[in-house]
Design a protein around this motif. Structure first.
Motif, PDB file in Angstrom:
ATOM      1  N   PRO A 409      46.558  38.177  30.761  1.00  0.00           N
ATOM      2  CA  PRO A 409      47.127  37.924  32.152  1.00  0.00           C
ATOM      3  C   PRO A 409      48.405  37.518  32.093  1.00  0.00           C
ATOM      4  CG  PRO A 409      44.933  36.838  31.792  1.00  0.00           C
ATOM      5  CD  PRO A 409      45.443  37.626  30.752  1.00  0.00           C
ATOM      6  N   HIS A 433      38.354  37.739  37.305  1.00  0.00           N
ATOM      7  CA  HIS A 433      39.099  36.729  37.215  1.00  0.00           C
ATOM      8  C   HIS A 433      38.110  35.427  37.236  1.00  0.00           C
ATOM      9  CE1 HIS A 433      43.447  37.758  36.778  1.00  0.00           C
ATOM     10  NE2 HIS A 433      43.044  38.678  37.722  1.00  0.00           N
ATOM     11  N   TRP A 458      41.996  32.157  30.013  1.00  0.00           N
ATOM     12  CA  TRP A 458      41.213  32.021  31.190  1.00  0.00           C
ATOM     13  C   TRP A 458      40.679  30.555  31.457  1.00  0.00           C
ATOM     14  CZ3 TRP A 458      35.928  30.920  31.733  1.00  0.00           C
ATOM     15  CH2 TRP A 458      35.200  30.800  33.048  1.00  0.00           C
TER      16      TRP A 458
END
Length: 464
Positions: A409, A433, A458
């Protein structure tokens, strides 16, 4: 009649005493009573108008009189229902409409069908001046009652199309001018779209949505416990389902209309059991919403210059330099994988979006590092060329319905580069996601690790 109403009021308290067959019979009787009551109320309203009761009342028109009757009885009526009763009642007073009046009186025609037939009679009479009004209304009443007012409208359009095509075109042109699209917020927080479309545009929309909203079963493999394997559409945490219509493994061939949303997560394990089909559990309405959002997303990308389109002019990815296109070109490839001859490629160059692409060359910057977060058009072309569509295991969504995903990301330090990019359809982009999946990008494609939380950064992002 008062006793009947009293009996209806008592029914909800004794329904548990009924058997299954009795309940089915009861519902049938109630529905018949509901429609028949409306028909008789219409006949009674017509009689009341003939006797001049409206003149002695405080109502300004027949609709208000019907509404007032409901209020005096201690109930209420929807304005549209009151309008239908008053409109049909007034029309039934005209002797020219005796066919419709008789059908309402004997209960063989619903009020909705009667009102539509009265409205459409004049349109048919204009194009068939030799046809008697009663004959036209009889044609309408001979239709299958199950078709209702829709059948009456369709028959009218068929007649006009056959005997006055120019009139139908003019009518549709007028309808197109008064089209509208609005939306409003419901108390639940949902947004309701309200669209009035002319028949031609409605057909385009319905065809596009229908082609993409068919239920698509997924193959759920026998992965060990703990791997990502979900059924489709059962909750927000689950993916779309997909399979070709003939039951073969879904092919990523860019056929948008033939293949719908593809789906469930496949565990990547060395030992795999025989795949098991998982039913697409999305409701028809939800499938249509998903299809509409896919169409809107793809169109928005094209309008902003970020997308490849899904059905308009072809986008040709030419894996050579521009000089070869102008000189000794020997072929080109579209995003759908079609091989084009040199003449066709040059012809498309006149009216299609042609991208000369040399992988690793200077024709387009394929790696923009940290200077830009979103991919450039050239990089997207390179990702399309490599991935051919959604890279999520089991998905066959074509490039026009996909977004470019940062494997590492942006917020975690990932760069906008070809080796950090992967194509994902909108649904699977959300799933990646949501669950924190990651992938490894190599020269031959994208390989997904469906371990929840494996995406760098994450968990911190989820907490935030």
């Amino acid at each position: 009649m008062t006793a009947t109403v009293q009996a209806l009021d008592e029914l909800p308290g004794v329904l548990e005493q009924l058997g299954d067959d009795q309940e089915a019979d009861l519902v049938g009787v109630l529905l018949r009573l509901q429609e028949r009551a409306a028909q008789v109320a219409t006949v009674a309203t017509a009689n009341a108008l003939d006797r001049g009761v409206l003149l002695t009342s405080n109502a300004a028109n027949a609709t208000q009189w019907v509404t007032g009757c409901a209020a005096r009885a201690g109930t209420s009526i929807e304005p549209s229902a009151a309008t239908t009763i008053s409109v049909v009642a007034q029309a039934c007073r005209d002797r020219r409409n005796h066919v419709i009046a008789s059908a309402v009186r004997d209960g063989s025609c619903t009020l909705a069908t009667a009102r539509t037939a009265l409205r459409q009679t004049a349109k048919v009479a204009e194009v068939l001046p030799t046809a008697a009004r009663e004959d036209i209304q009889a044609w309408f009443l001979q239709l299958d009652p199950g078709l209702g007012s829709r059948g009456v409208t369709e028959l009218t359009r068929r007649i006009i199309a056959k005997y006055a095509a120019d009139k139908l075109s003019a009518e549709d042109a007028h309808l197109e001018k008064v089209e509208s699209l609005t939306w409003r917020t419901l108390p639940t927080g949902m947004i309701r779209l309200i669209a009035d479309l002319c028949p031609a545009n409605a057909a385009i929309l319905k065809q596009a949505v229908t082609a993409l909203s068919a239920p698509r079963p997924a193959h759920e493999d026998g992965a060990p416990a703990g791997s990502a394997s979900t059924s489709t559409g059962a909750s927000d945490d689950e993916g779309d389902a997909g399979e070709t219509s003939d039951g073969d493994a879904a092919r990523r061939d860019g056929d948008v209309a033939g293949h719908g949303v593809a789906g469930a997560a496949f565990g990547l394990h060395e030992q795999q059991q025989r795949p098991e089909t998982v039913r697409d559990e999305r409701t028809p309405g939800k499938r249509r919403v998903d299809a509409l959002m896919d169409l809107v997303s793809a169109g928005a990308k094209v309008a902003s210059g970020d997308g490849m389109g899904i059905g308009a002019g072809a986008t040709v990815l030419v894996t050579m330099d521009l000089h070869r296109l102008l000189g000794d070109l020997d072929g080109a490839v579209t995003i759908g994988g079609e091989i084009l001859d040199a003449g066709t490629a040059r012809r498309l160059a006149c009216d299609a979006d042609l991208i000369p692409m040399v992988l690793g060359g200077k024709s387009q910057p394929l790696d923009v590092g940290r200077e830009k977060r979103l991919v450039t058009k050239g990089m997207r072309a390179a990702v399309v060329y490599r991935d051919k569509g959604c890279t999520f295991p089991g998905c066959d969504r074509p490039p026009g319905f996909c977004e470019v995903h940062h494997v590492l990301p942006w917020w975690a330090g990932g760069s906008t580069a070809l080796d950090n990019s992967a194509m994902l359809c909108r649904r699977h982009h959300q799933i990646v996601h949501r669950h924190g999946y990651t992938a490894t990008v190599t020269s031959d494609g994208v390989h997904w690790d469906l371990t929840e939380g494996a995406m760098p950064g994450w968990r911190a992002d989820k907490v935030a």
